[in-house]
Motif scaffolding. Structure first.
Motif, PDB file in Angstrom:
ATOM      1  N   TRP A   1       2.390  -1.177   4.608  1.00 12.90           N
ATOM      2  CA  TRP A   1       2.708  -2.094   4.352  1.00 12.90           C
ATOM      3  C   TRP A   1       3.648  -1.508   3.117  1.00 12.90           C
TER       4      TRP A   1
ATOM      5  N   ASP B   1      -5.230   0.598  -1.857  1.00 14.47           N
ATOM      6  CA  ASP B   1      -4.970  -0.231  -1.519  1.00 14.47           C
ATOM      7  C   ASP B   1      -4.903  -0.622   0.049  1.00 14.47           C
TER       8      ASP B   1
ATOM      9  N   ARG C   1      -7.872  -0.540   1.015  1.00 12.00           N
ATOM     10  CA  ARG C   1      -8.878  -1.513   1.389  1.00 12.00           C
ATOM     11  C   ARG C   1      -8.760  -2.837   1.712  1.00 12.00           C
ATOM     12  N   GLU C   2      -7.289  -2.704   1.330  1.00 10.07           N
ATOM     13  CA  GLU C   2      -6.645  -4.538   2.017  1.00 10.07           C
ATOM     14  C   GLU C   2      -6.462  -4.707   3.260  1.00 10.07           C
ATOM     15  N   ILE C   3      -6.286  -3.370   4.339  1.00 12.77           N
ATOM     16  CA  ILE C   3      -5.725  -3.616   5.420  1.00 12.77           C
ATOM     17  C   ILE C   3      -6.749  -2.500   6.392  1.00 12.77           C
TER      18      ILE C   3
ATOM     19  N   SER D   1      -5.135   6.435   6.333  1.00 10.52           N
ATOM     20  CA  SER D   1      -4.667   5.270   4.787  1.00 10.52           C
ATOM     21  C   SER D   1      -4.281   6.680   4.186  1.00 10.52           C
TER      22      SER D   1
ATOM     23  N   LEU E   1      -4.915 -10.220   6.542  1.00 11.27           N
ATOM     24  CA  LEU E   1      -4.232  -9.540   6.082  1.00 11.27           C
ATOM     25  C   LEU E   1      -3.060  -9.933   4.411  1.00 11.27           C
ATOM     26  N   PRO E   2      -2.643  -8.762   3.601  1.00  8.88           N
ATOM     27  CA  PRO E   2      -1.814  -8.988   2.694  1.00  8.88           C
ATOM     28  C   PRO E   2      -0.683  -9.777   3.280  1.00  8.88           C
TER      29      PRO E   2
ATOM     30  N   SER F   1       4.002  -2.743  -3.958  1.00  7.72           N
ATOM     31  CA  SER F   1       2.706  -3.626  -4.433  1.00  7.72           C
ATOM     32  C   SER F   1       2.457  -3.356  -5.338  1.00  7.72           C
TER      33      SER F   1
ATOM     34  N   SER G   1      -0.708  -2.640  -8.112  1.00  8.20           N
ATOM     35  CA  SER G   1      -2.239  -2.469  -8.610  1.00  8.20           C
ATOM     36  C   SER G   1      -2.343  -3.421 -10.251  1.00  8.20           C
TER      37      SER G   1
END
Length: 238
Positions: free
Chosen positions: A50, A57, A60-62, A83, A118-119, A217, A219
């Motif tokens: 990402w 991020d 949390r998101e992936i 991560s 996923l985002p 991305s 935040s």
């Protein structure tokens, strides 16, 4: 005695010997062989990039959604993850006896189910089967020559372009991966005023949209005075 009676039957002894020899030859011929036998538990890794996202991020998101789905697969022994900024790595370890192809197919199926959660803006997740046969057989270290004027970023670009391409063109080489070195980045720090944040962010986004740099991305939950943007940039090959 029974033993003496057997000794007086040479044909039976010869037949038994031939049967044992025949079984040994058949076992030797039909026994499966492997240059790199798997002695470890089968493992499958899911790597998702990402660009521009912070490690929190990414986690949390992936990473977390993928971990939840992978833990539900039958025969999974352990799920571990890492991560970092811009990349998520989830490793799924299975119990002994699980064929690596079956494990990889199960991971692919569960990943397709979580893909919609996923985002946007992530790159397509990559699935790697971790086996002894997939381990690198050679690791090369590349360093800049004295007085060359090259830094670690220049060395990485050399390794990613002409050097890697040359290695892949060698007979028998299936894959060549590059790691280490420096990535060129641009860091943008915004002022603490919310008005500045609301006005400038769309303009900054448009700059990235019109360039070859992956869009980062943001935040919004971070206080304005700490909002920063770090995005990898690209330079032409040397």
């Amino acid at each position: 005695m029974k033993f003496d009676s057997v000794l007086h039957q040479p044909h039976a002894i010869l037949a038994a010997t031939l049967v044992v020899l025949l079984m040994g030859v058949l076992g030797y011929v039909k026994m499966p062989t492997n240059l790199f036998p798997d002695v470890n538990r089968p493992s499958v890794s899911v790597v998702t990039k990402w660009p521009g996202a912070a490690a929190t991020d990414v986690a949390r998101e992936i990473t977390h959604p993928i971990e939840v789905r992978m833990s539900a697969i039958d025969g999974v022994r352990r799920v571990t993850s890492t991560s970092r900024d811009g990349v998520s790595v989830v490793q799924v370890e299975f119990e002994y006896g699980k064929p690596i192809e079956t494990a990889a197919n199960a991971v692919t199926t569960e990943l397709s189910r979580v893909r919609g959660l996923l985002p946007e803006g992530i790159r397509e997740p990559l699935i790697f089967k971790i086996t002894d046969a997939a381990r690198p057989v050679m690791v090369l270290a590349v360093t800049p020559a004295p007085q060359s004027g090259l830094d670690l970023g220049d060395v990485r670009r050399l390794a990613e372009n002409p050097l890697r391409d040359a290695l892949l063109n060698l007979p028998g080489v299936a894959e060549a991966e590059v790691f280490g070195g420096d990535h060129r980045q641009v860091q943008v720090s915004l002022r603490s005023r919310e008005r500045f944040w609301d006005i400038r962010v769309p303009k900054i986004d448009s700059i990235f949209d019109n360039s070859l740099v992956p869009r980062p991305s943001w935040s919004p939950g971070v206080p304005p005075q700490h909002r920063k943007l770090v995005a990898a940039t690209h330079r032409p090959p040397i």
